[in-house]
Design an enzyme around this catalytic site. Sequence first.
Site, PDB file in Angstrom:
ATOM      1  N   GLY A  45      30.996 -48.705  11.885  1.00  0.00           N
ATOM      2  CA  GLY A  45      30.001 -47.736  12.327  1.00  0.00           C
ATOM      3  C   GLY A  45      30.442 -46.325  12.018  1.00  0.00           C
ATOM      4  N   GLY A 104      30.878 -42.778  16.217  1.00  0.00           N
ATOM      5  CA  GLY A 104      31.818 -43.434  15.309  1.00  0.00           C
ATOM      6  C   GLY A 104      32.619 -42.434  14.497  1.00  0.00           C
ATOM      7  N   LYS A 160      27.594 -48.718  24.100  1.00  0.00           N
ATOM      8  CA  LYS A 160      27.037 -48.617  25.451  1.00  0.00           C
ATOM      9  C   LYS A 160      25.628 -49.211  25.462  1.00  0.00           C
ATOM     10  CE  LYS A 160      29.914 -44.712  26.726  1.00  0.00           C
ATOM     11  NZ  LYS A 160      30.048 -43.290  26.962  1.00  0.00           N
ATOM     12  N   ALA A 185      30.060 -37.195  22.115  1.00  0.00           N
ATOM     13  CA  ALA A 185      30.708 -37.247  20.798  1.00  0.00           C
ATOM     14  C   ALA A 185      31.059 -35.871  20.246  1.00  0.00           C
ATOM     15  CB  ALA A 185      29.803 -37.998  19.825  1.00  0.00           C
ATOM     16  N   LYS A 240      24.577 -46.465  32.867  1.00  0.00           N
ATOM     17  CA  LYS A 240      24.439 -45.018  33.095  1.00  0.00           C
ATOM     18  C   LYS A 240      23.383 -44.399  32.181  1.00  0.00           C
ATOM     19  CE  LYS A 240      26.623 -43.905  29.280  1.00  0.00           C
ATOM     20  NZ  LYS A 240      26.652 -42.833  28.298  1.00  0.00           N
ATOM     21  N   ARG A 250      22.058 -37.471  25.139  1.00  0.00           N
ATOM     22  CA  ARG A 250      20.784 -37.524  24.408  1.00  0.00           C
ATOM     23  C   ARG A 250      19.697 -38.244  25.199  1.00  0.00           C
ATOM     24  NH1 ARG A 250      22.448 -41.877  19.674  1.00  0.00           N
ATOM     25  NH2 ARG A 250      24.464 -40.925  19.775  1.00  0.00           N
ATOM     26  N   ASN A 251      20.086 -39.239  26.036  1.00  0.00           N
ATOM     27  CA  ASN A 251      19.075 -39.935  26.841  1.00  0.00           C
ATOM     28  C   ASN A 251      18.396 -38.966  27.806  1.00  0.00           C
ATOM     29  OD1 ASN A 251      19.254 -43.049  26.313  1.00  0.00           O
ATOM     30  ND2 ASN A 251      21.363 -42.312  26.315  1.00  0.00           N
ATOM     31  N   GLN A 304      19.771 -45.431  23.731  1.00  0.00           N
ATOM     32  CA  GLN A 304      20.174 -46.700  24.348  1.00  0.00           C
ATOM     33  C   GLN A 304      19.503 -46.909  25.711  1.00  0.00           C
ATOM     34  OE1 GLN A 304      21.435 -48.633  22.397  1.00  0.00           O
ATOM     35  NE2 GLN A 304      23.448 -48.163  21.594  1.00  0.00           N
TER      36      GLN A 304
END
Length: 350
Positions: free
Chosen positions: A11, A16, A121, A155, A206, A270-271, A299
Site C-alpha cells: 500500500g 502507507g 482501520k 498521516a 473510532k 478525514r471522516n 472508512q
Amino acid sequence: MAEKVNVCIVGSGNWGSAIAKIVGANAAALPEFEERVTMFVYEEMIDGKKLTEIINETHENVKYLKGHKLPTNVVAVPDLVEAAKNADILIFVVPHQFIPNFCKQLLGKIKPNAIAISLIKGFDKAEGGGIDLISHIITRHLKIPCAVLMGANLANEVAEGNFCETTIGCTDKKYGKVLRDLFQANHFRVVVVEDAEAVEVCGALKNIVACGAGFVDGLKLGDNTKAAVIRLGLMEMIRFVDVFYPGSKLSTFFESCGVADLITTCYGGRNRRVSEAFVTSGKTIEDLEKEMLNGQKLQGPPTAEEVNYMLKNKGLEDKFPLFTAIHKICTNQLKPKDLIDCIRNHPEHM
C-alpha cells in the site's frame, strides 16, 4: 530470524507513504533489517508518467503524500507478488475492501515463515453475519500470524515528524520486539500489548464516532455536544468489544489505539471532515470523497454499515444508539439533525 529481515509495505496511500518514511529509515539504520524496502504501489498515470517511476526517481509520492521525501531505500513496485515475494514482514496498509483479493493473489507466493502486520482501520462483513477482523482474514488466507498497529496517528502529522504514540497488538510475544524495532522512532513511540483484537476493533470503531463528531460540527452544536458524542462513542466501543470479543482488557482502551485515536480522529481526521461537509453541503458522501479525498475512500460509513449488520443480527441496535444513528444518517435513513434525539435517551443515561 538470523538472516536480515526483508520488509514489504503493501500500500502507498497517505498513511502507507507516511509509514514508509519511518520503516525505510529504520531498515537503513538497523543491522537486523535488509536495507531495501519494497512498497507495492497501485500503478496510476500522473501527468503522463507512471506513479512508480515518479516515486523511484524523485522519492516522493506526489499523489498521496506531496511535499514529503521518502527514504531512497524505499522502492516502489507495481506488481504485488513481485513486491512481497521475499518479505519476512508484510505491512498491510490499503483500504480494507482490497484485502481478500490481495490475499488471494499472494497465497503460495510469499515466504511460509513470514509475518504480517495490519495498519488497516476497518473490518469486513463475515459470511452469515458478523464482523471479520482484517488480521483474521490475512491469517486465514495466507496462513501466517498477523499483528496490528493502531493509534492516534494522522498521516500528515506523522510524515511531518510531530511527536505521537502508537499501539501494536501482537498475541505472540516473540514477534513484539522486531515489530517495535521496525516502527519505533524518536517522534513515533510504540507500546506493544497482547490484546490484539481490542486494539484492532478500536481502530475501526473510532471512525464511526468521528462521523458523528463531524455531523455535530456541521450542525454547529458546539464543544459540549461533541464531547458527549465522543464519550458515548467510547462507551459503545467498550461495550461492543465486551459483547463480541470478550476477554479484552479495559486498559487497552487507554492506550493510543483507544481514547487517544478517538480524540484525534474526532478533531482532525478525514471522516470528521467529510461528515461535516455532508451536513453543510448537502452533497453525497461519494461525491465528497471524490472532491475532498483525491480518490481515497472513507472508512467510517462502510464500517458503520458492517457494525450495524452485526448489531441487527443480534437484536442489539437499541443498545448502541449512537452507532445505529450514524449508520442511518450515512445511508440517508435519518437526517443529521436527528442525531441528538437518537442519543438523548442513551442507555448510559438510564
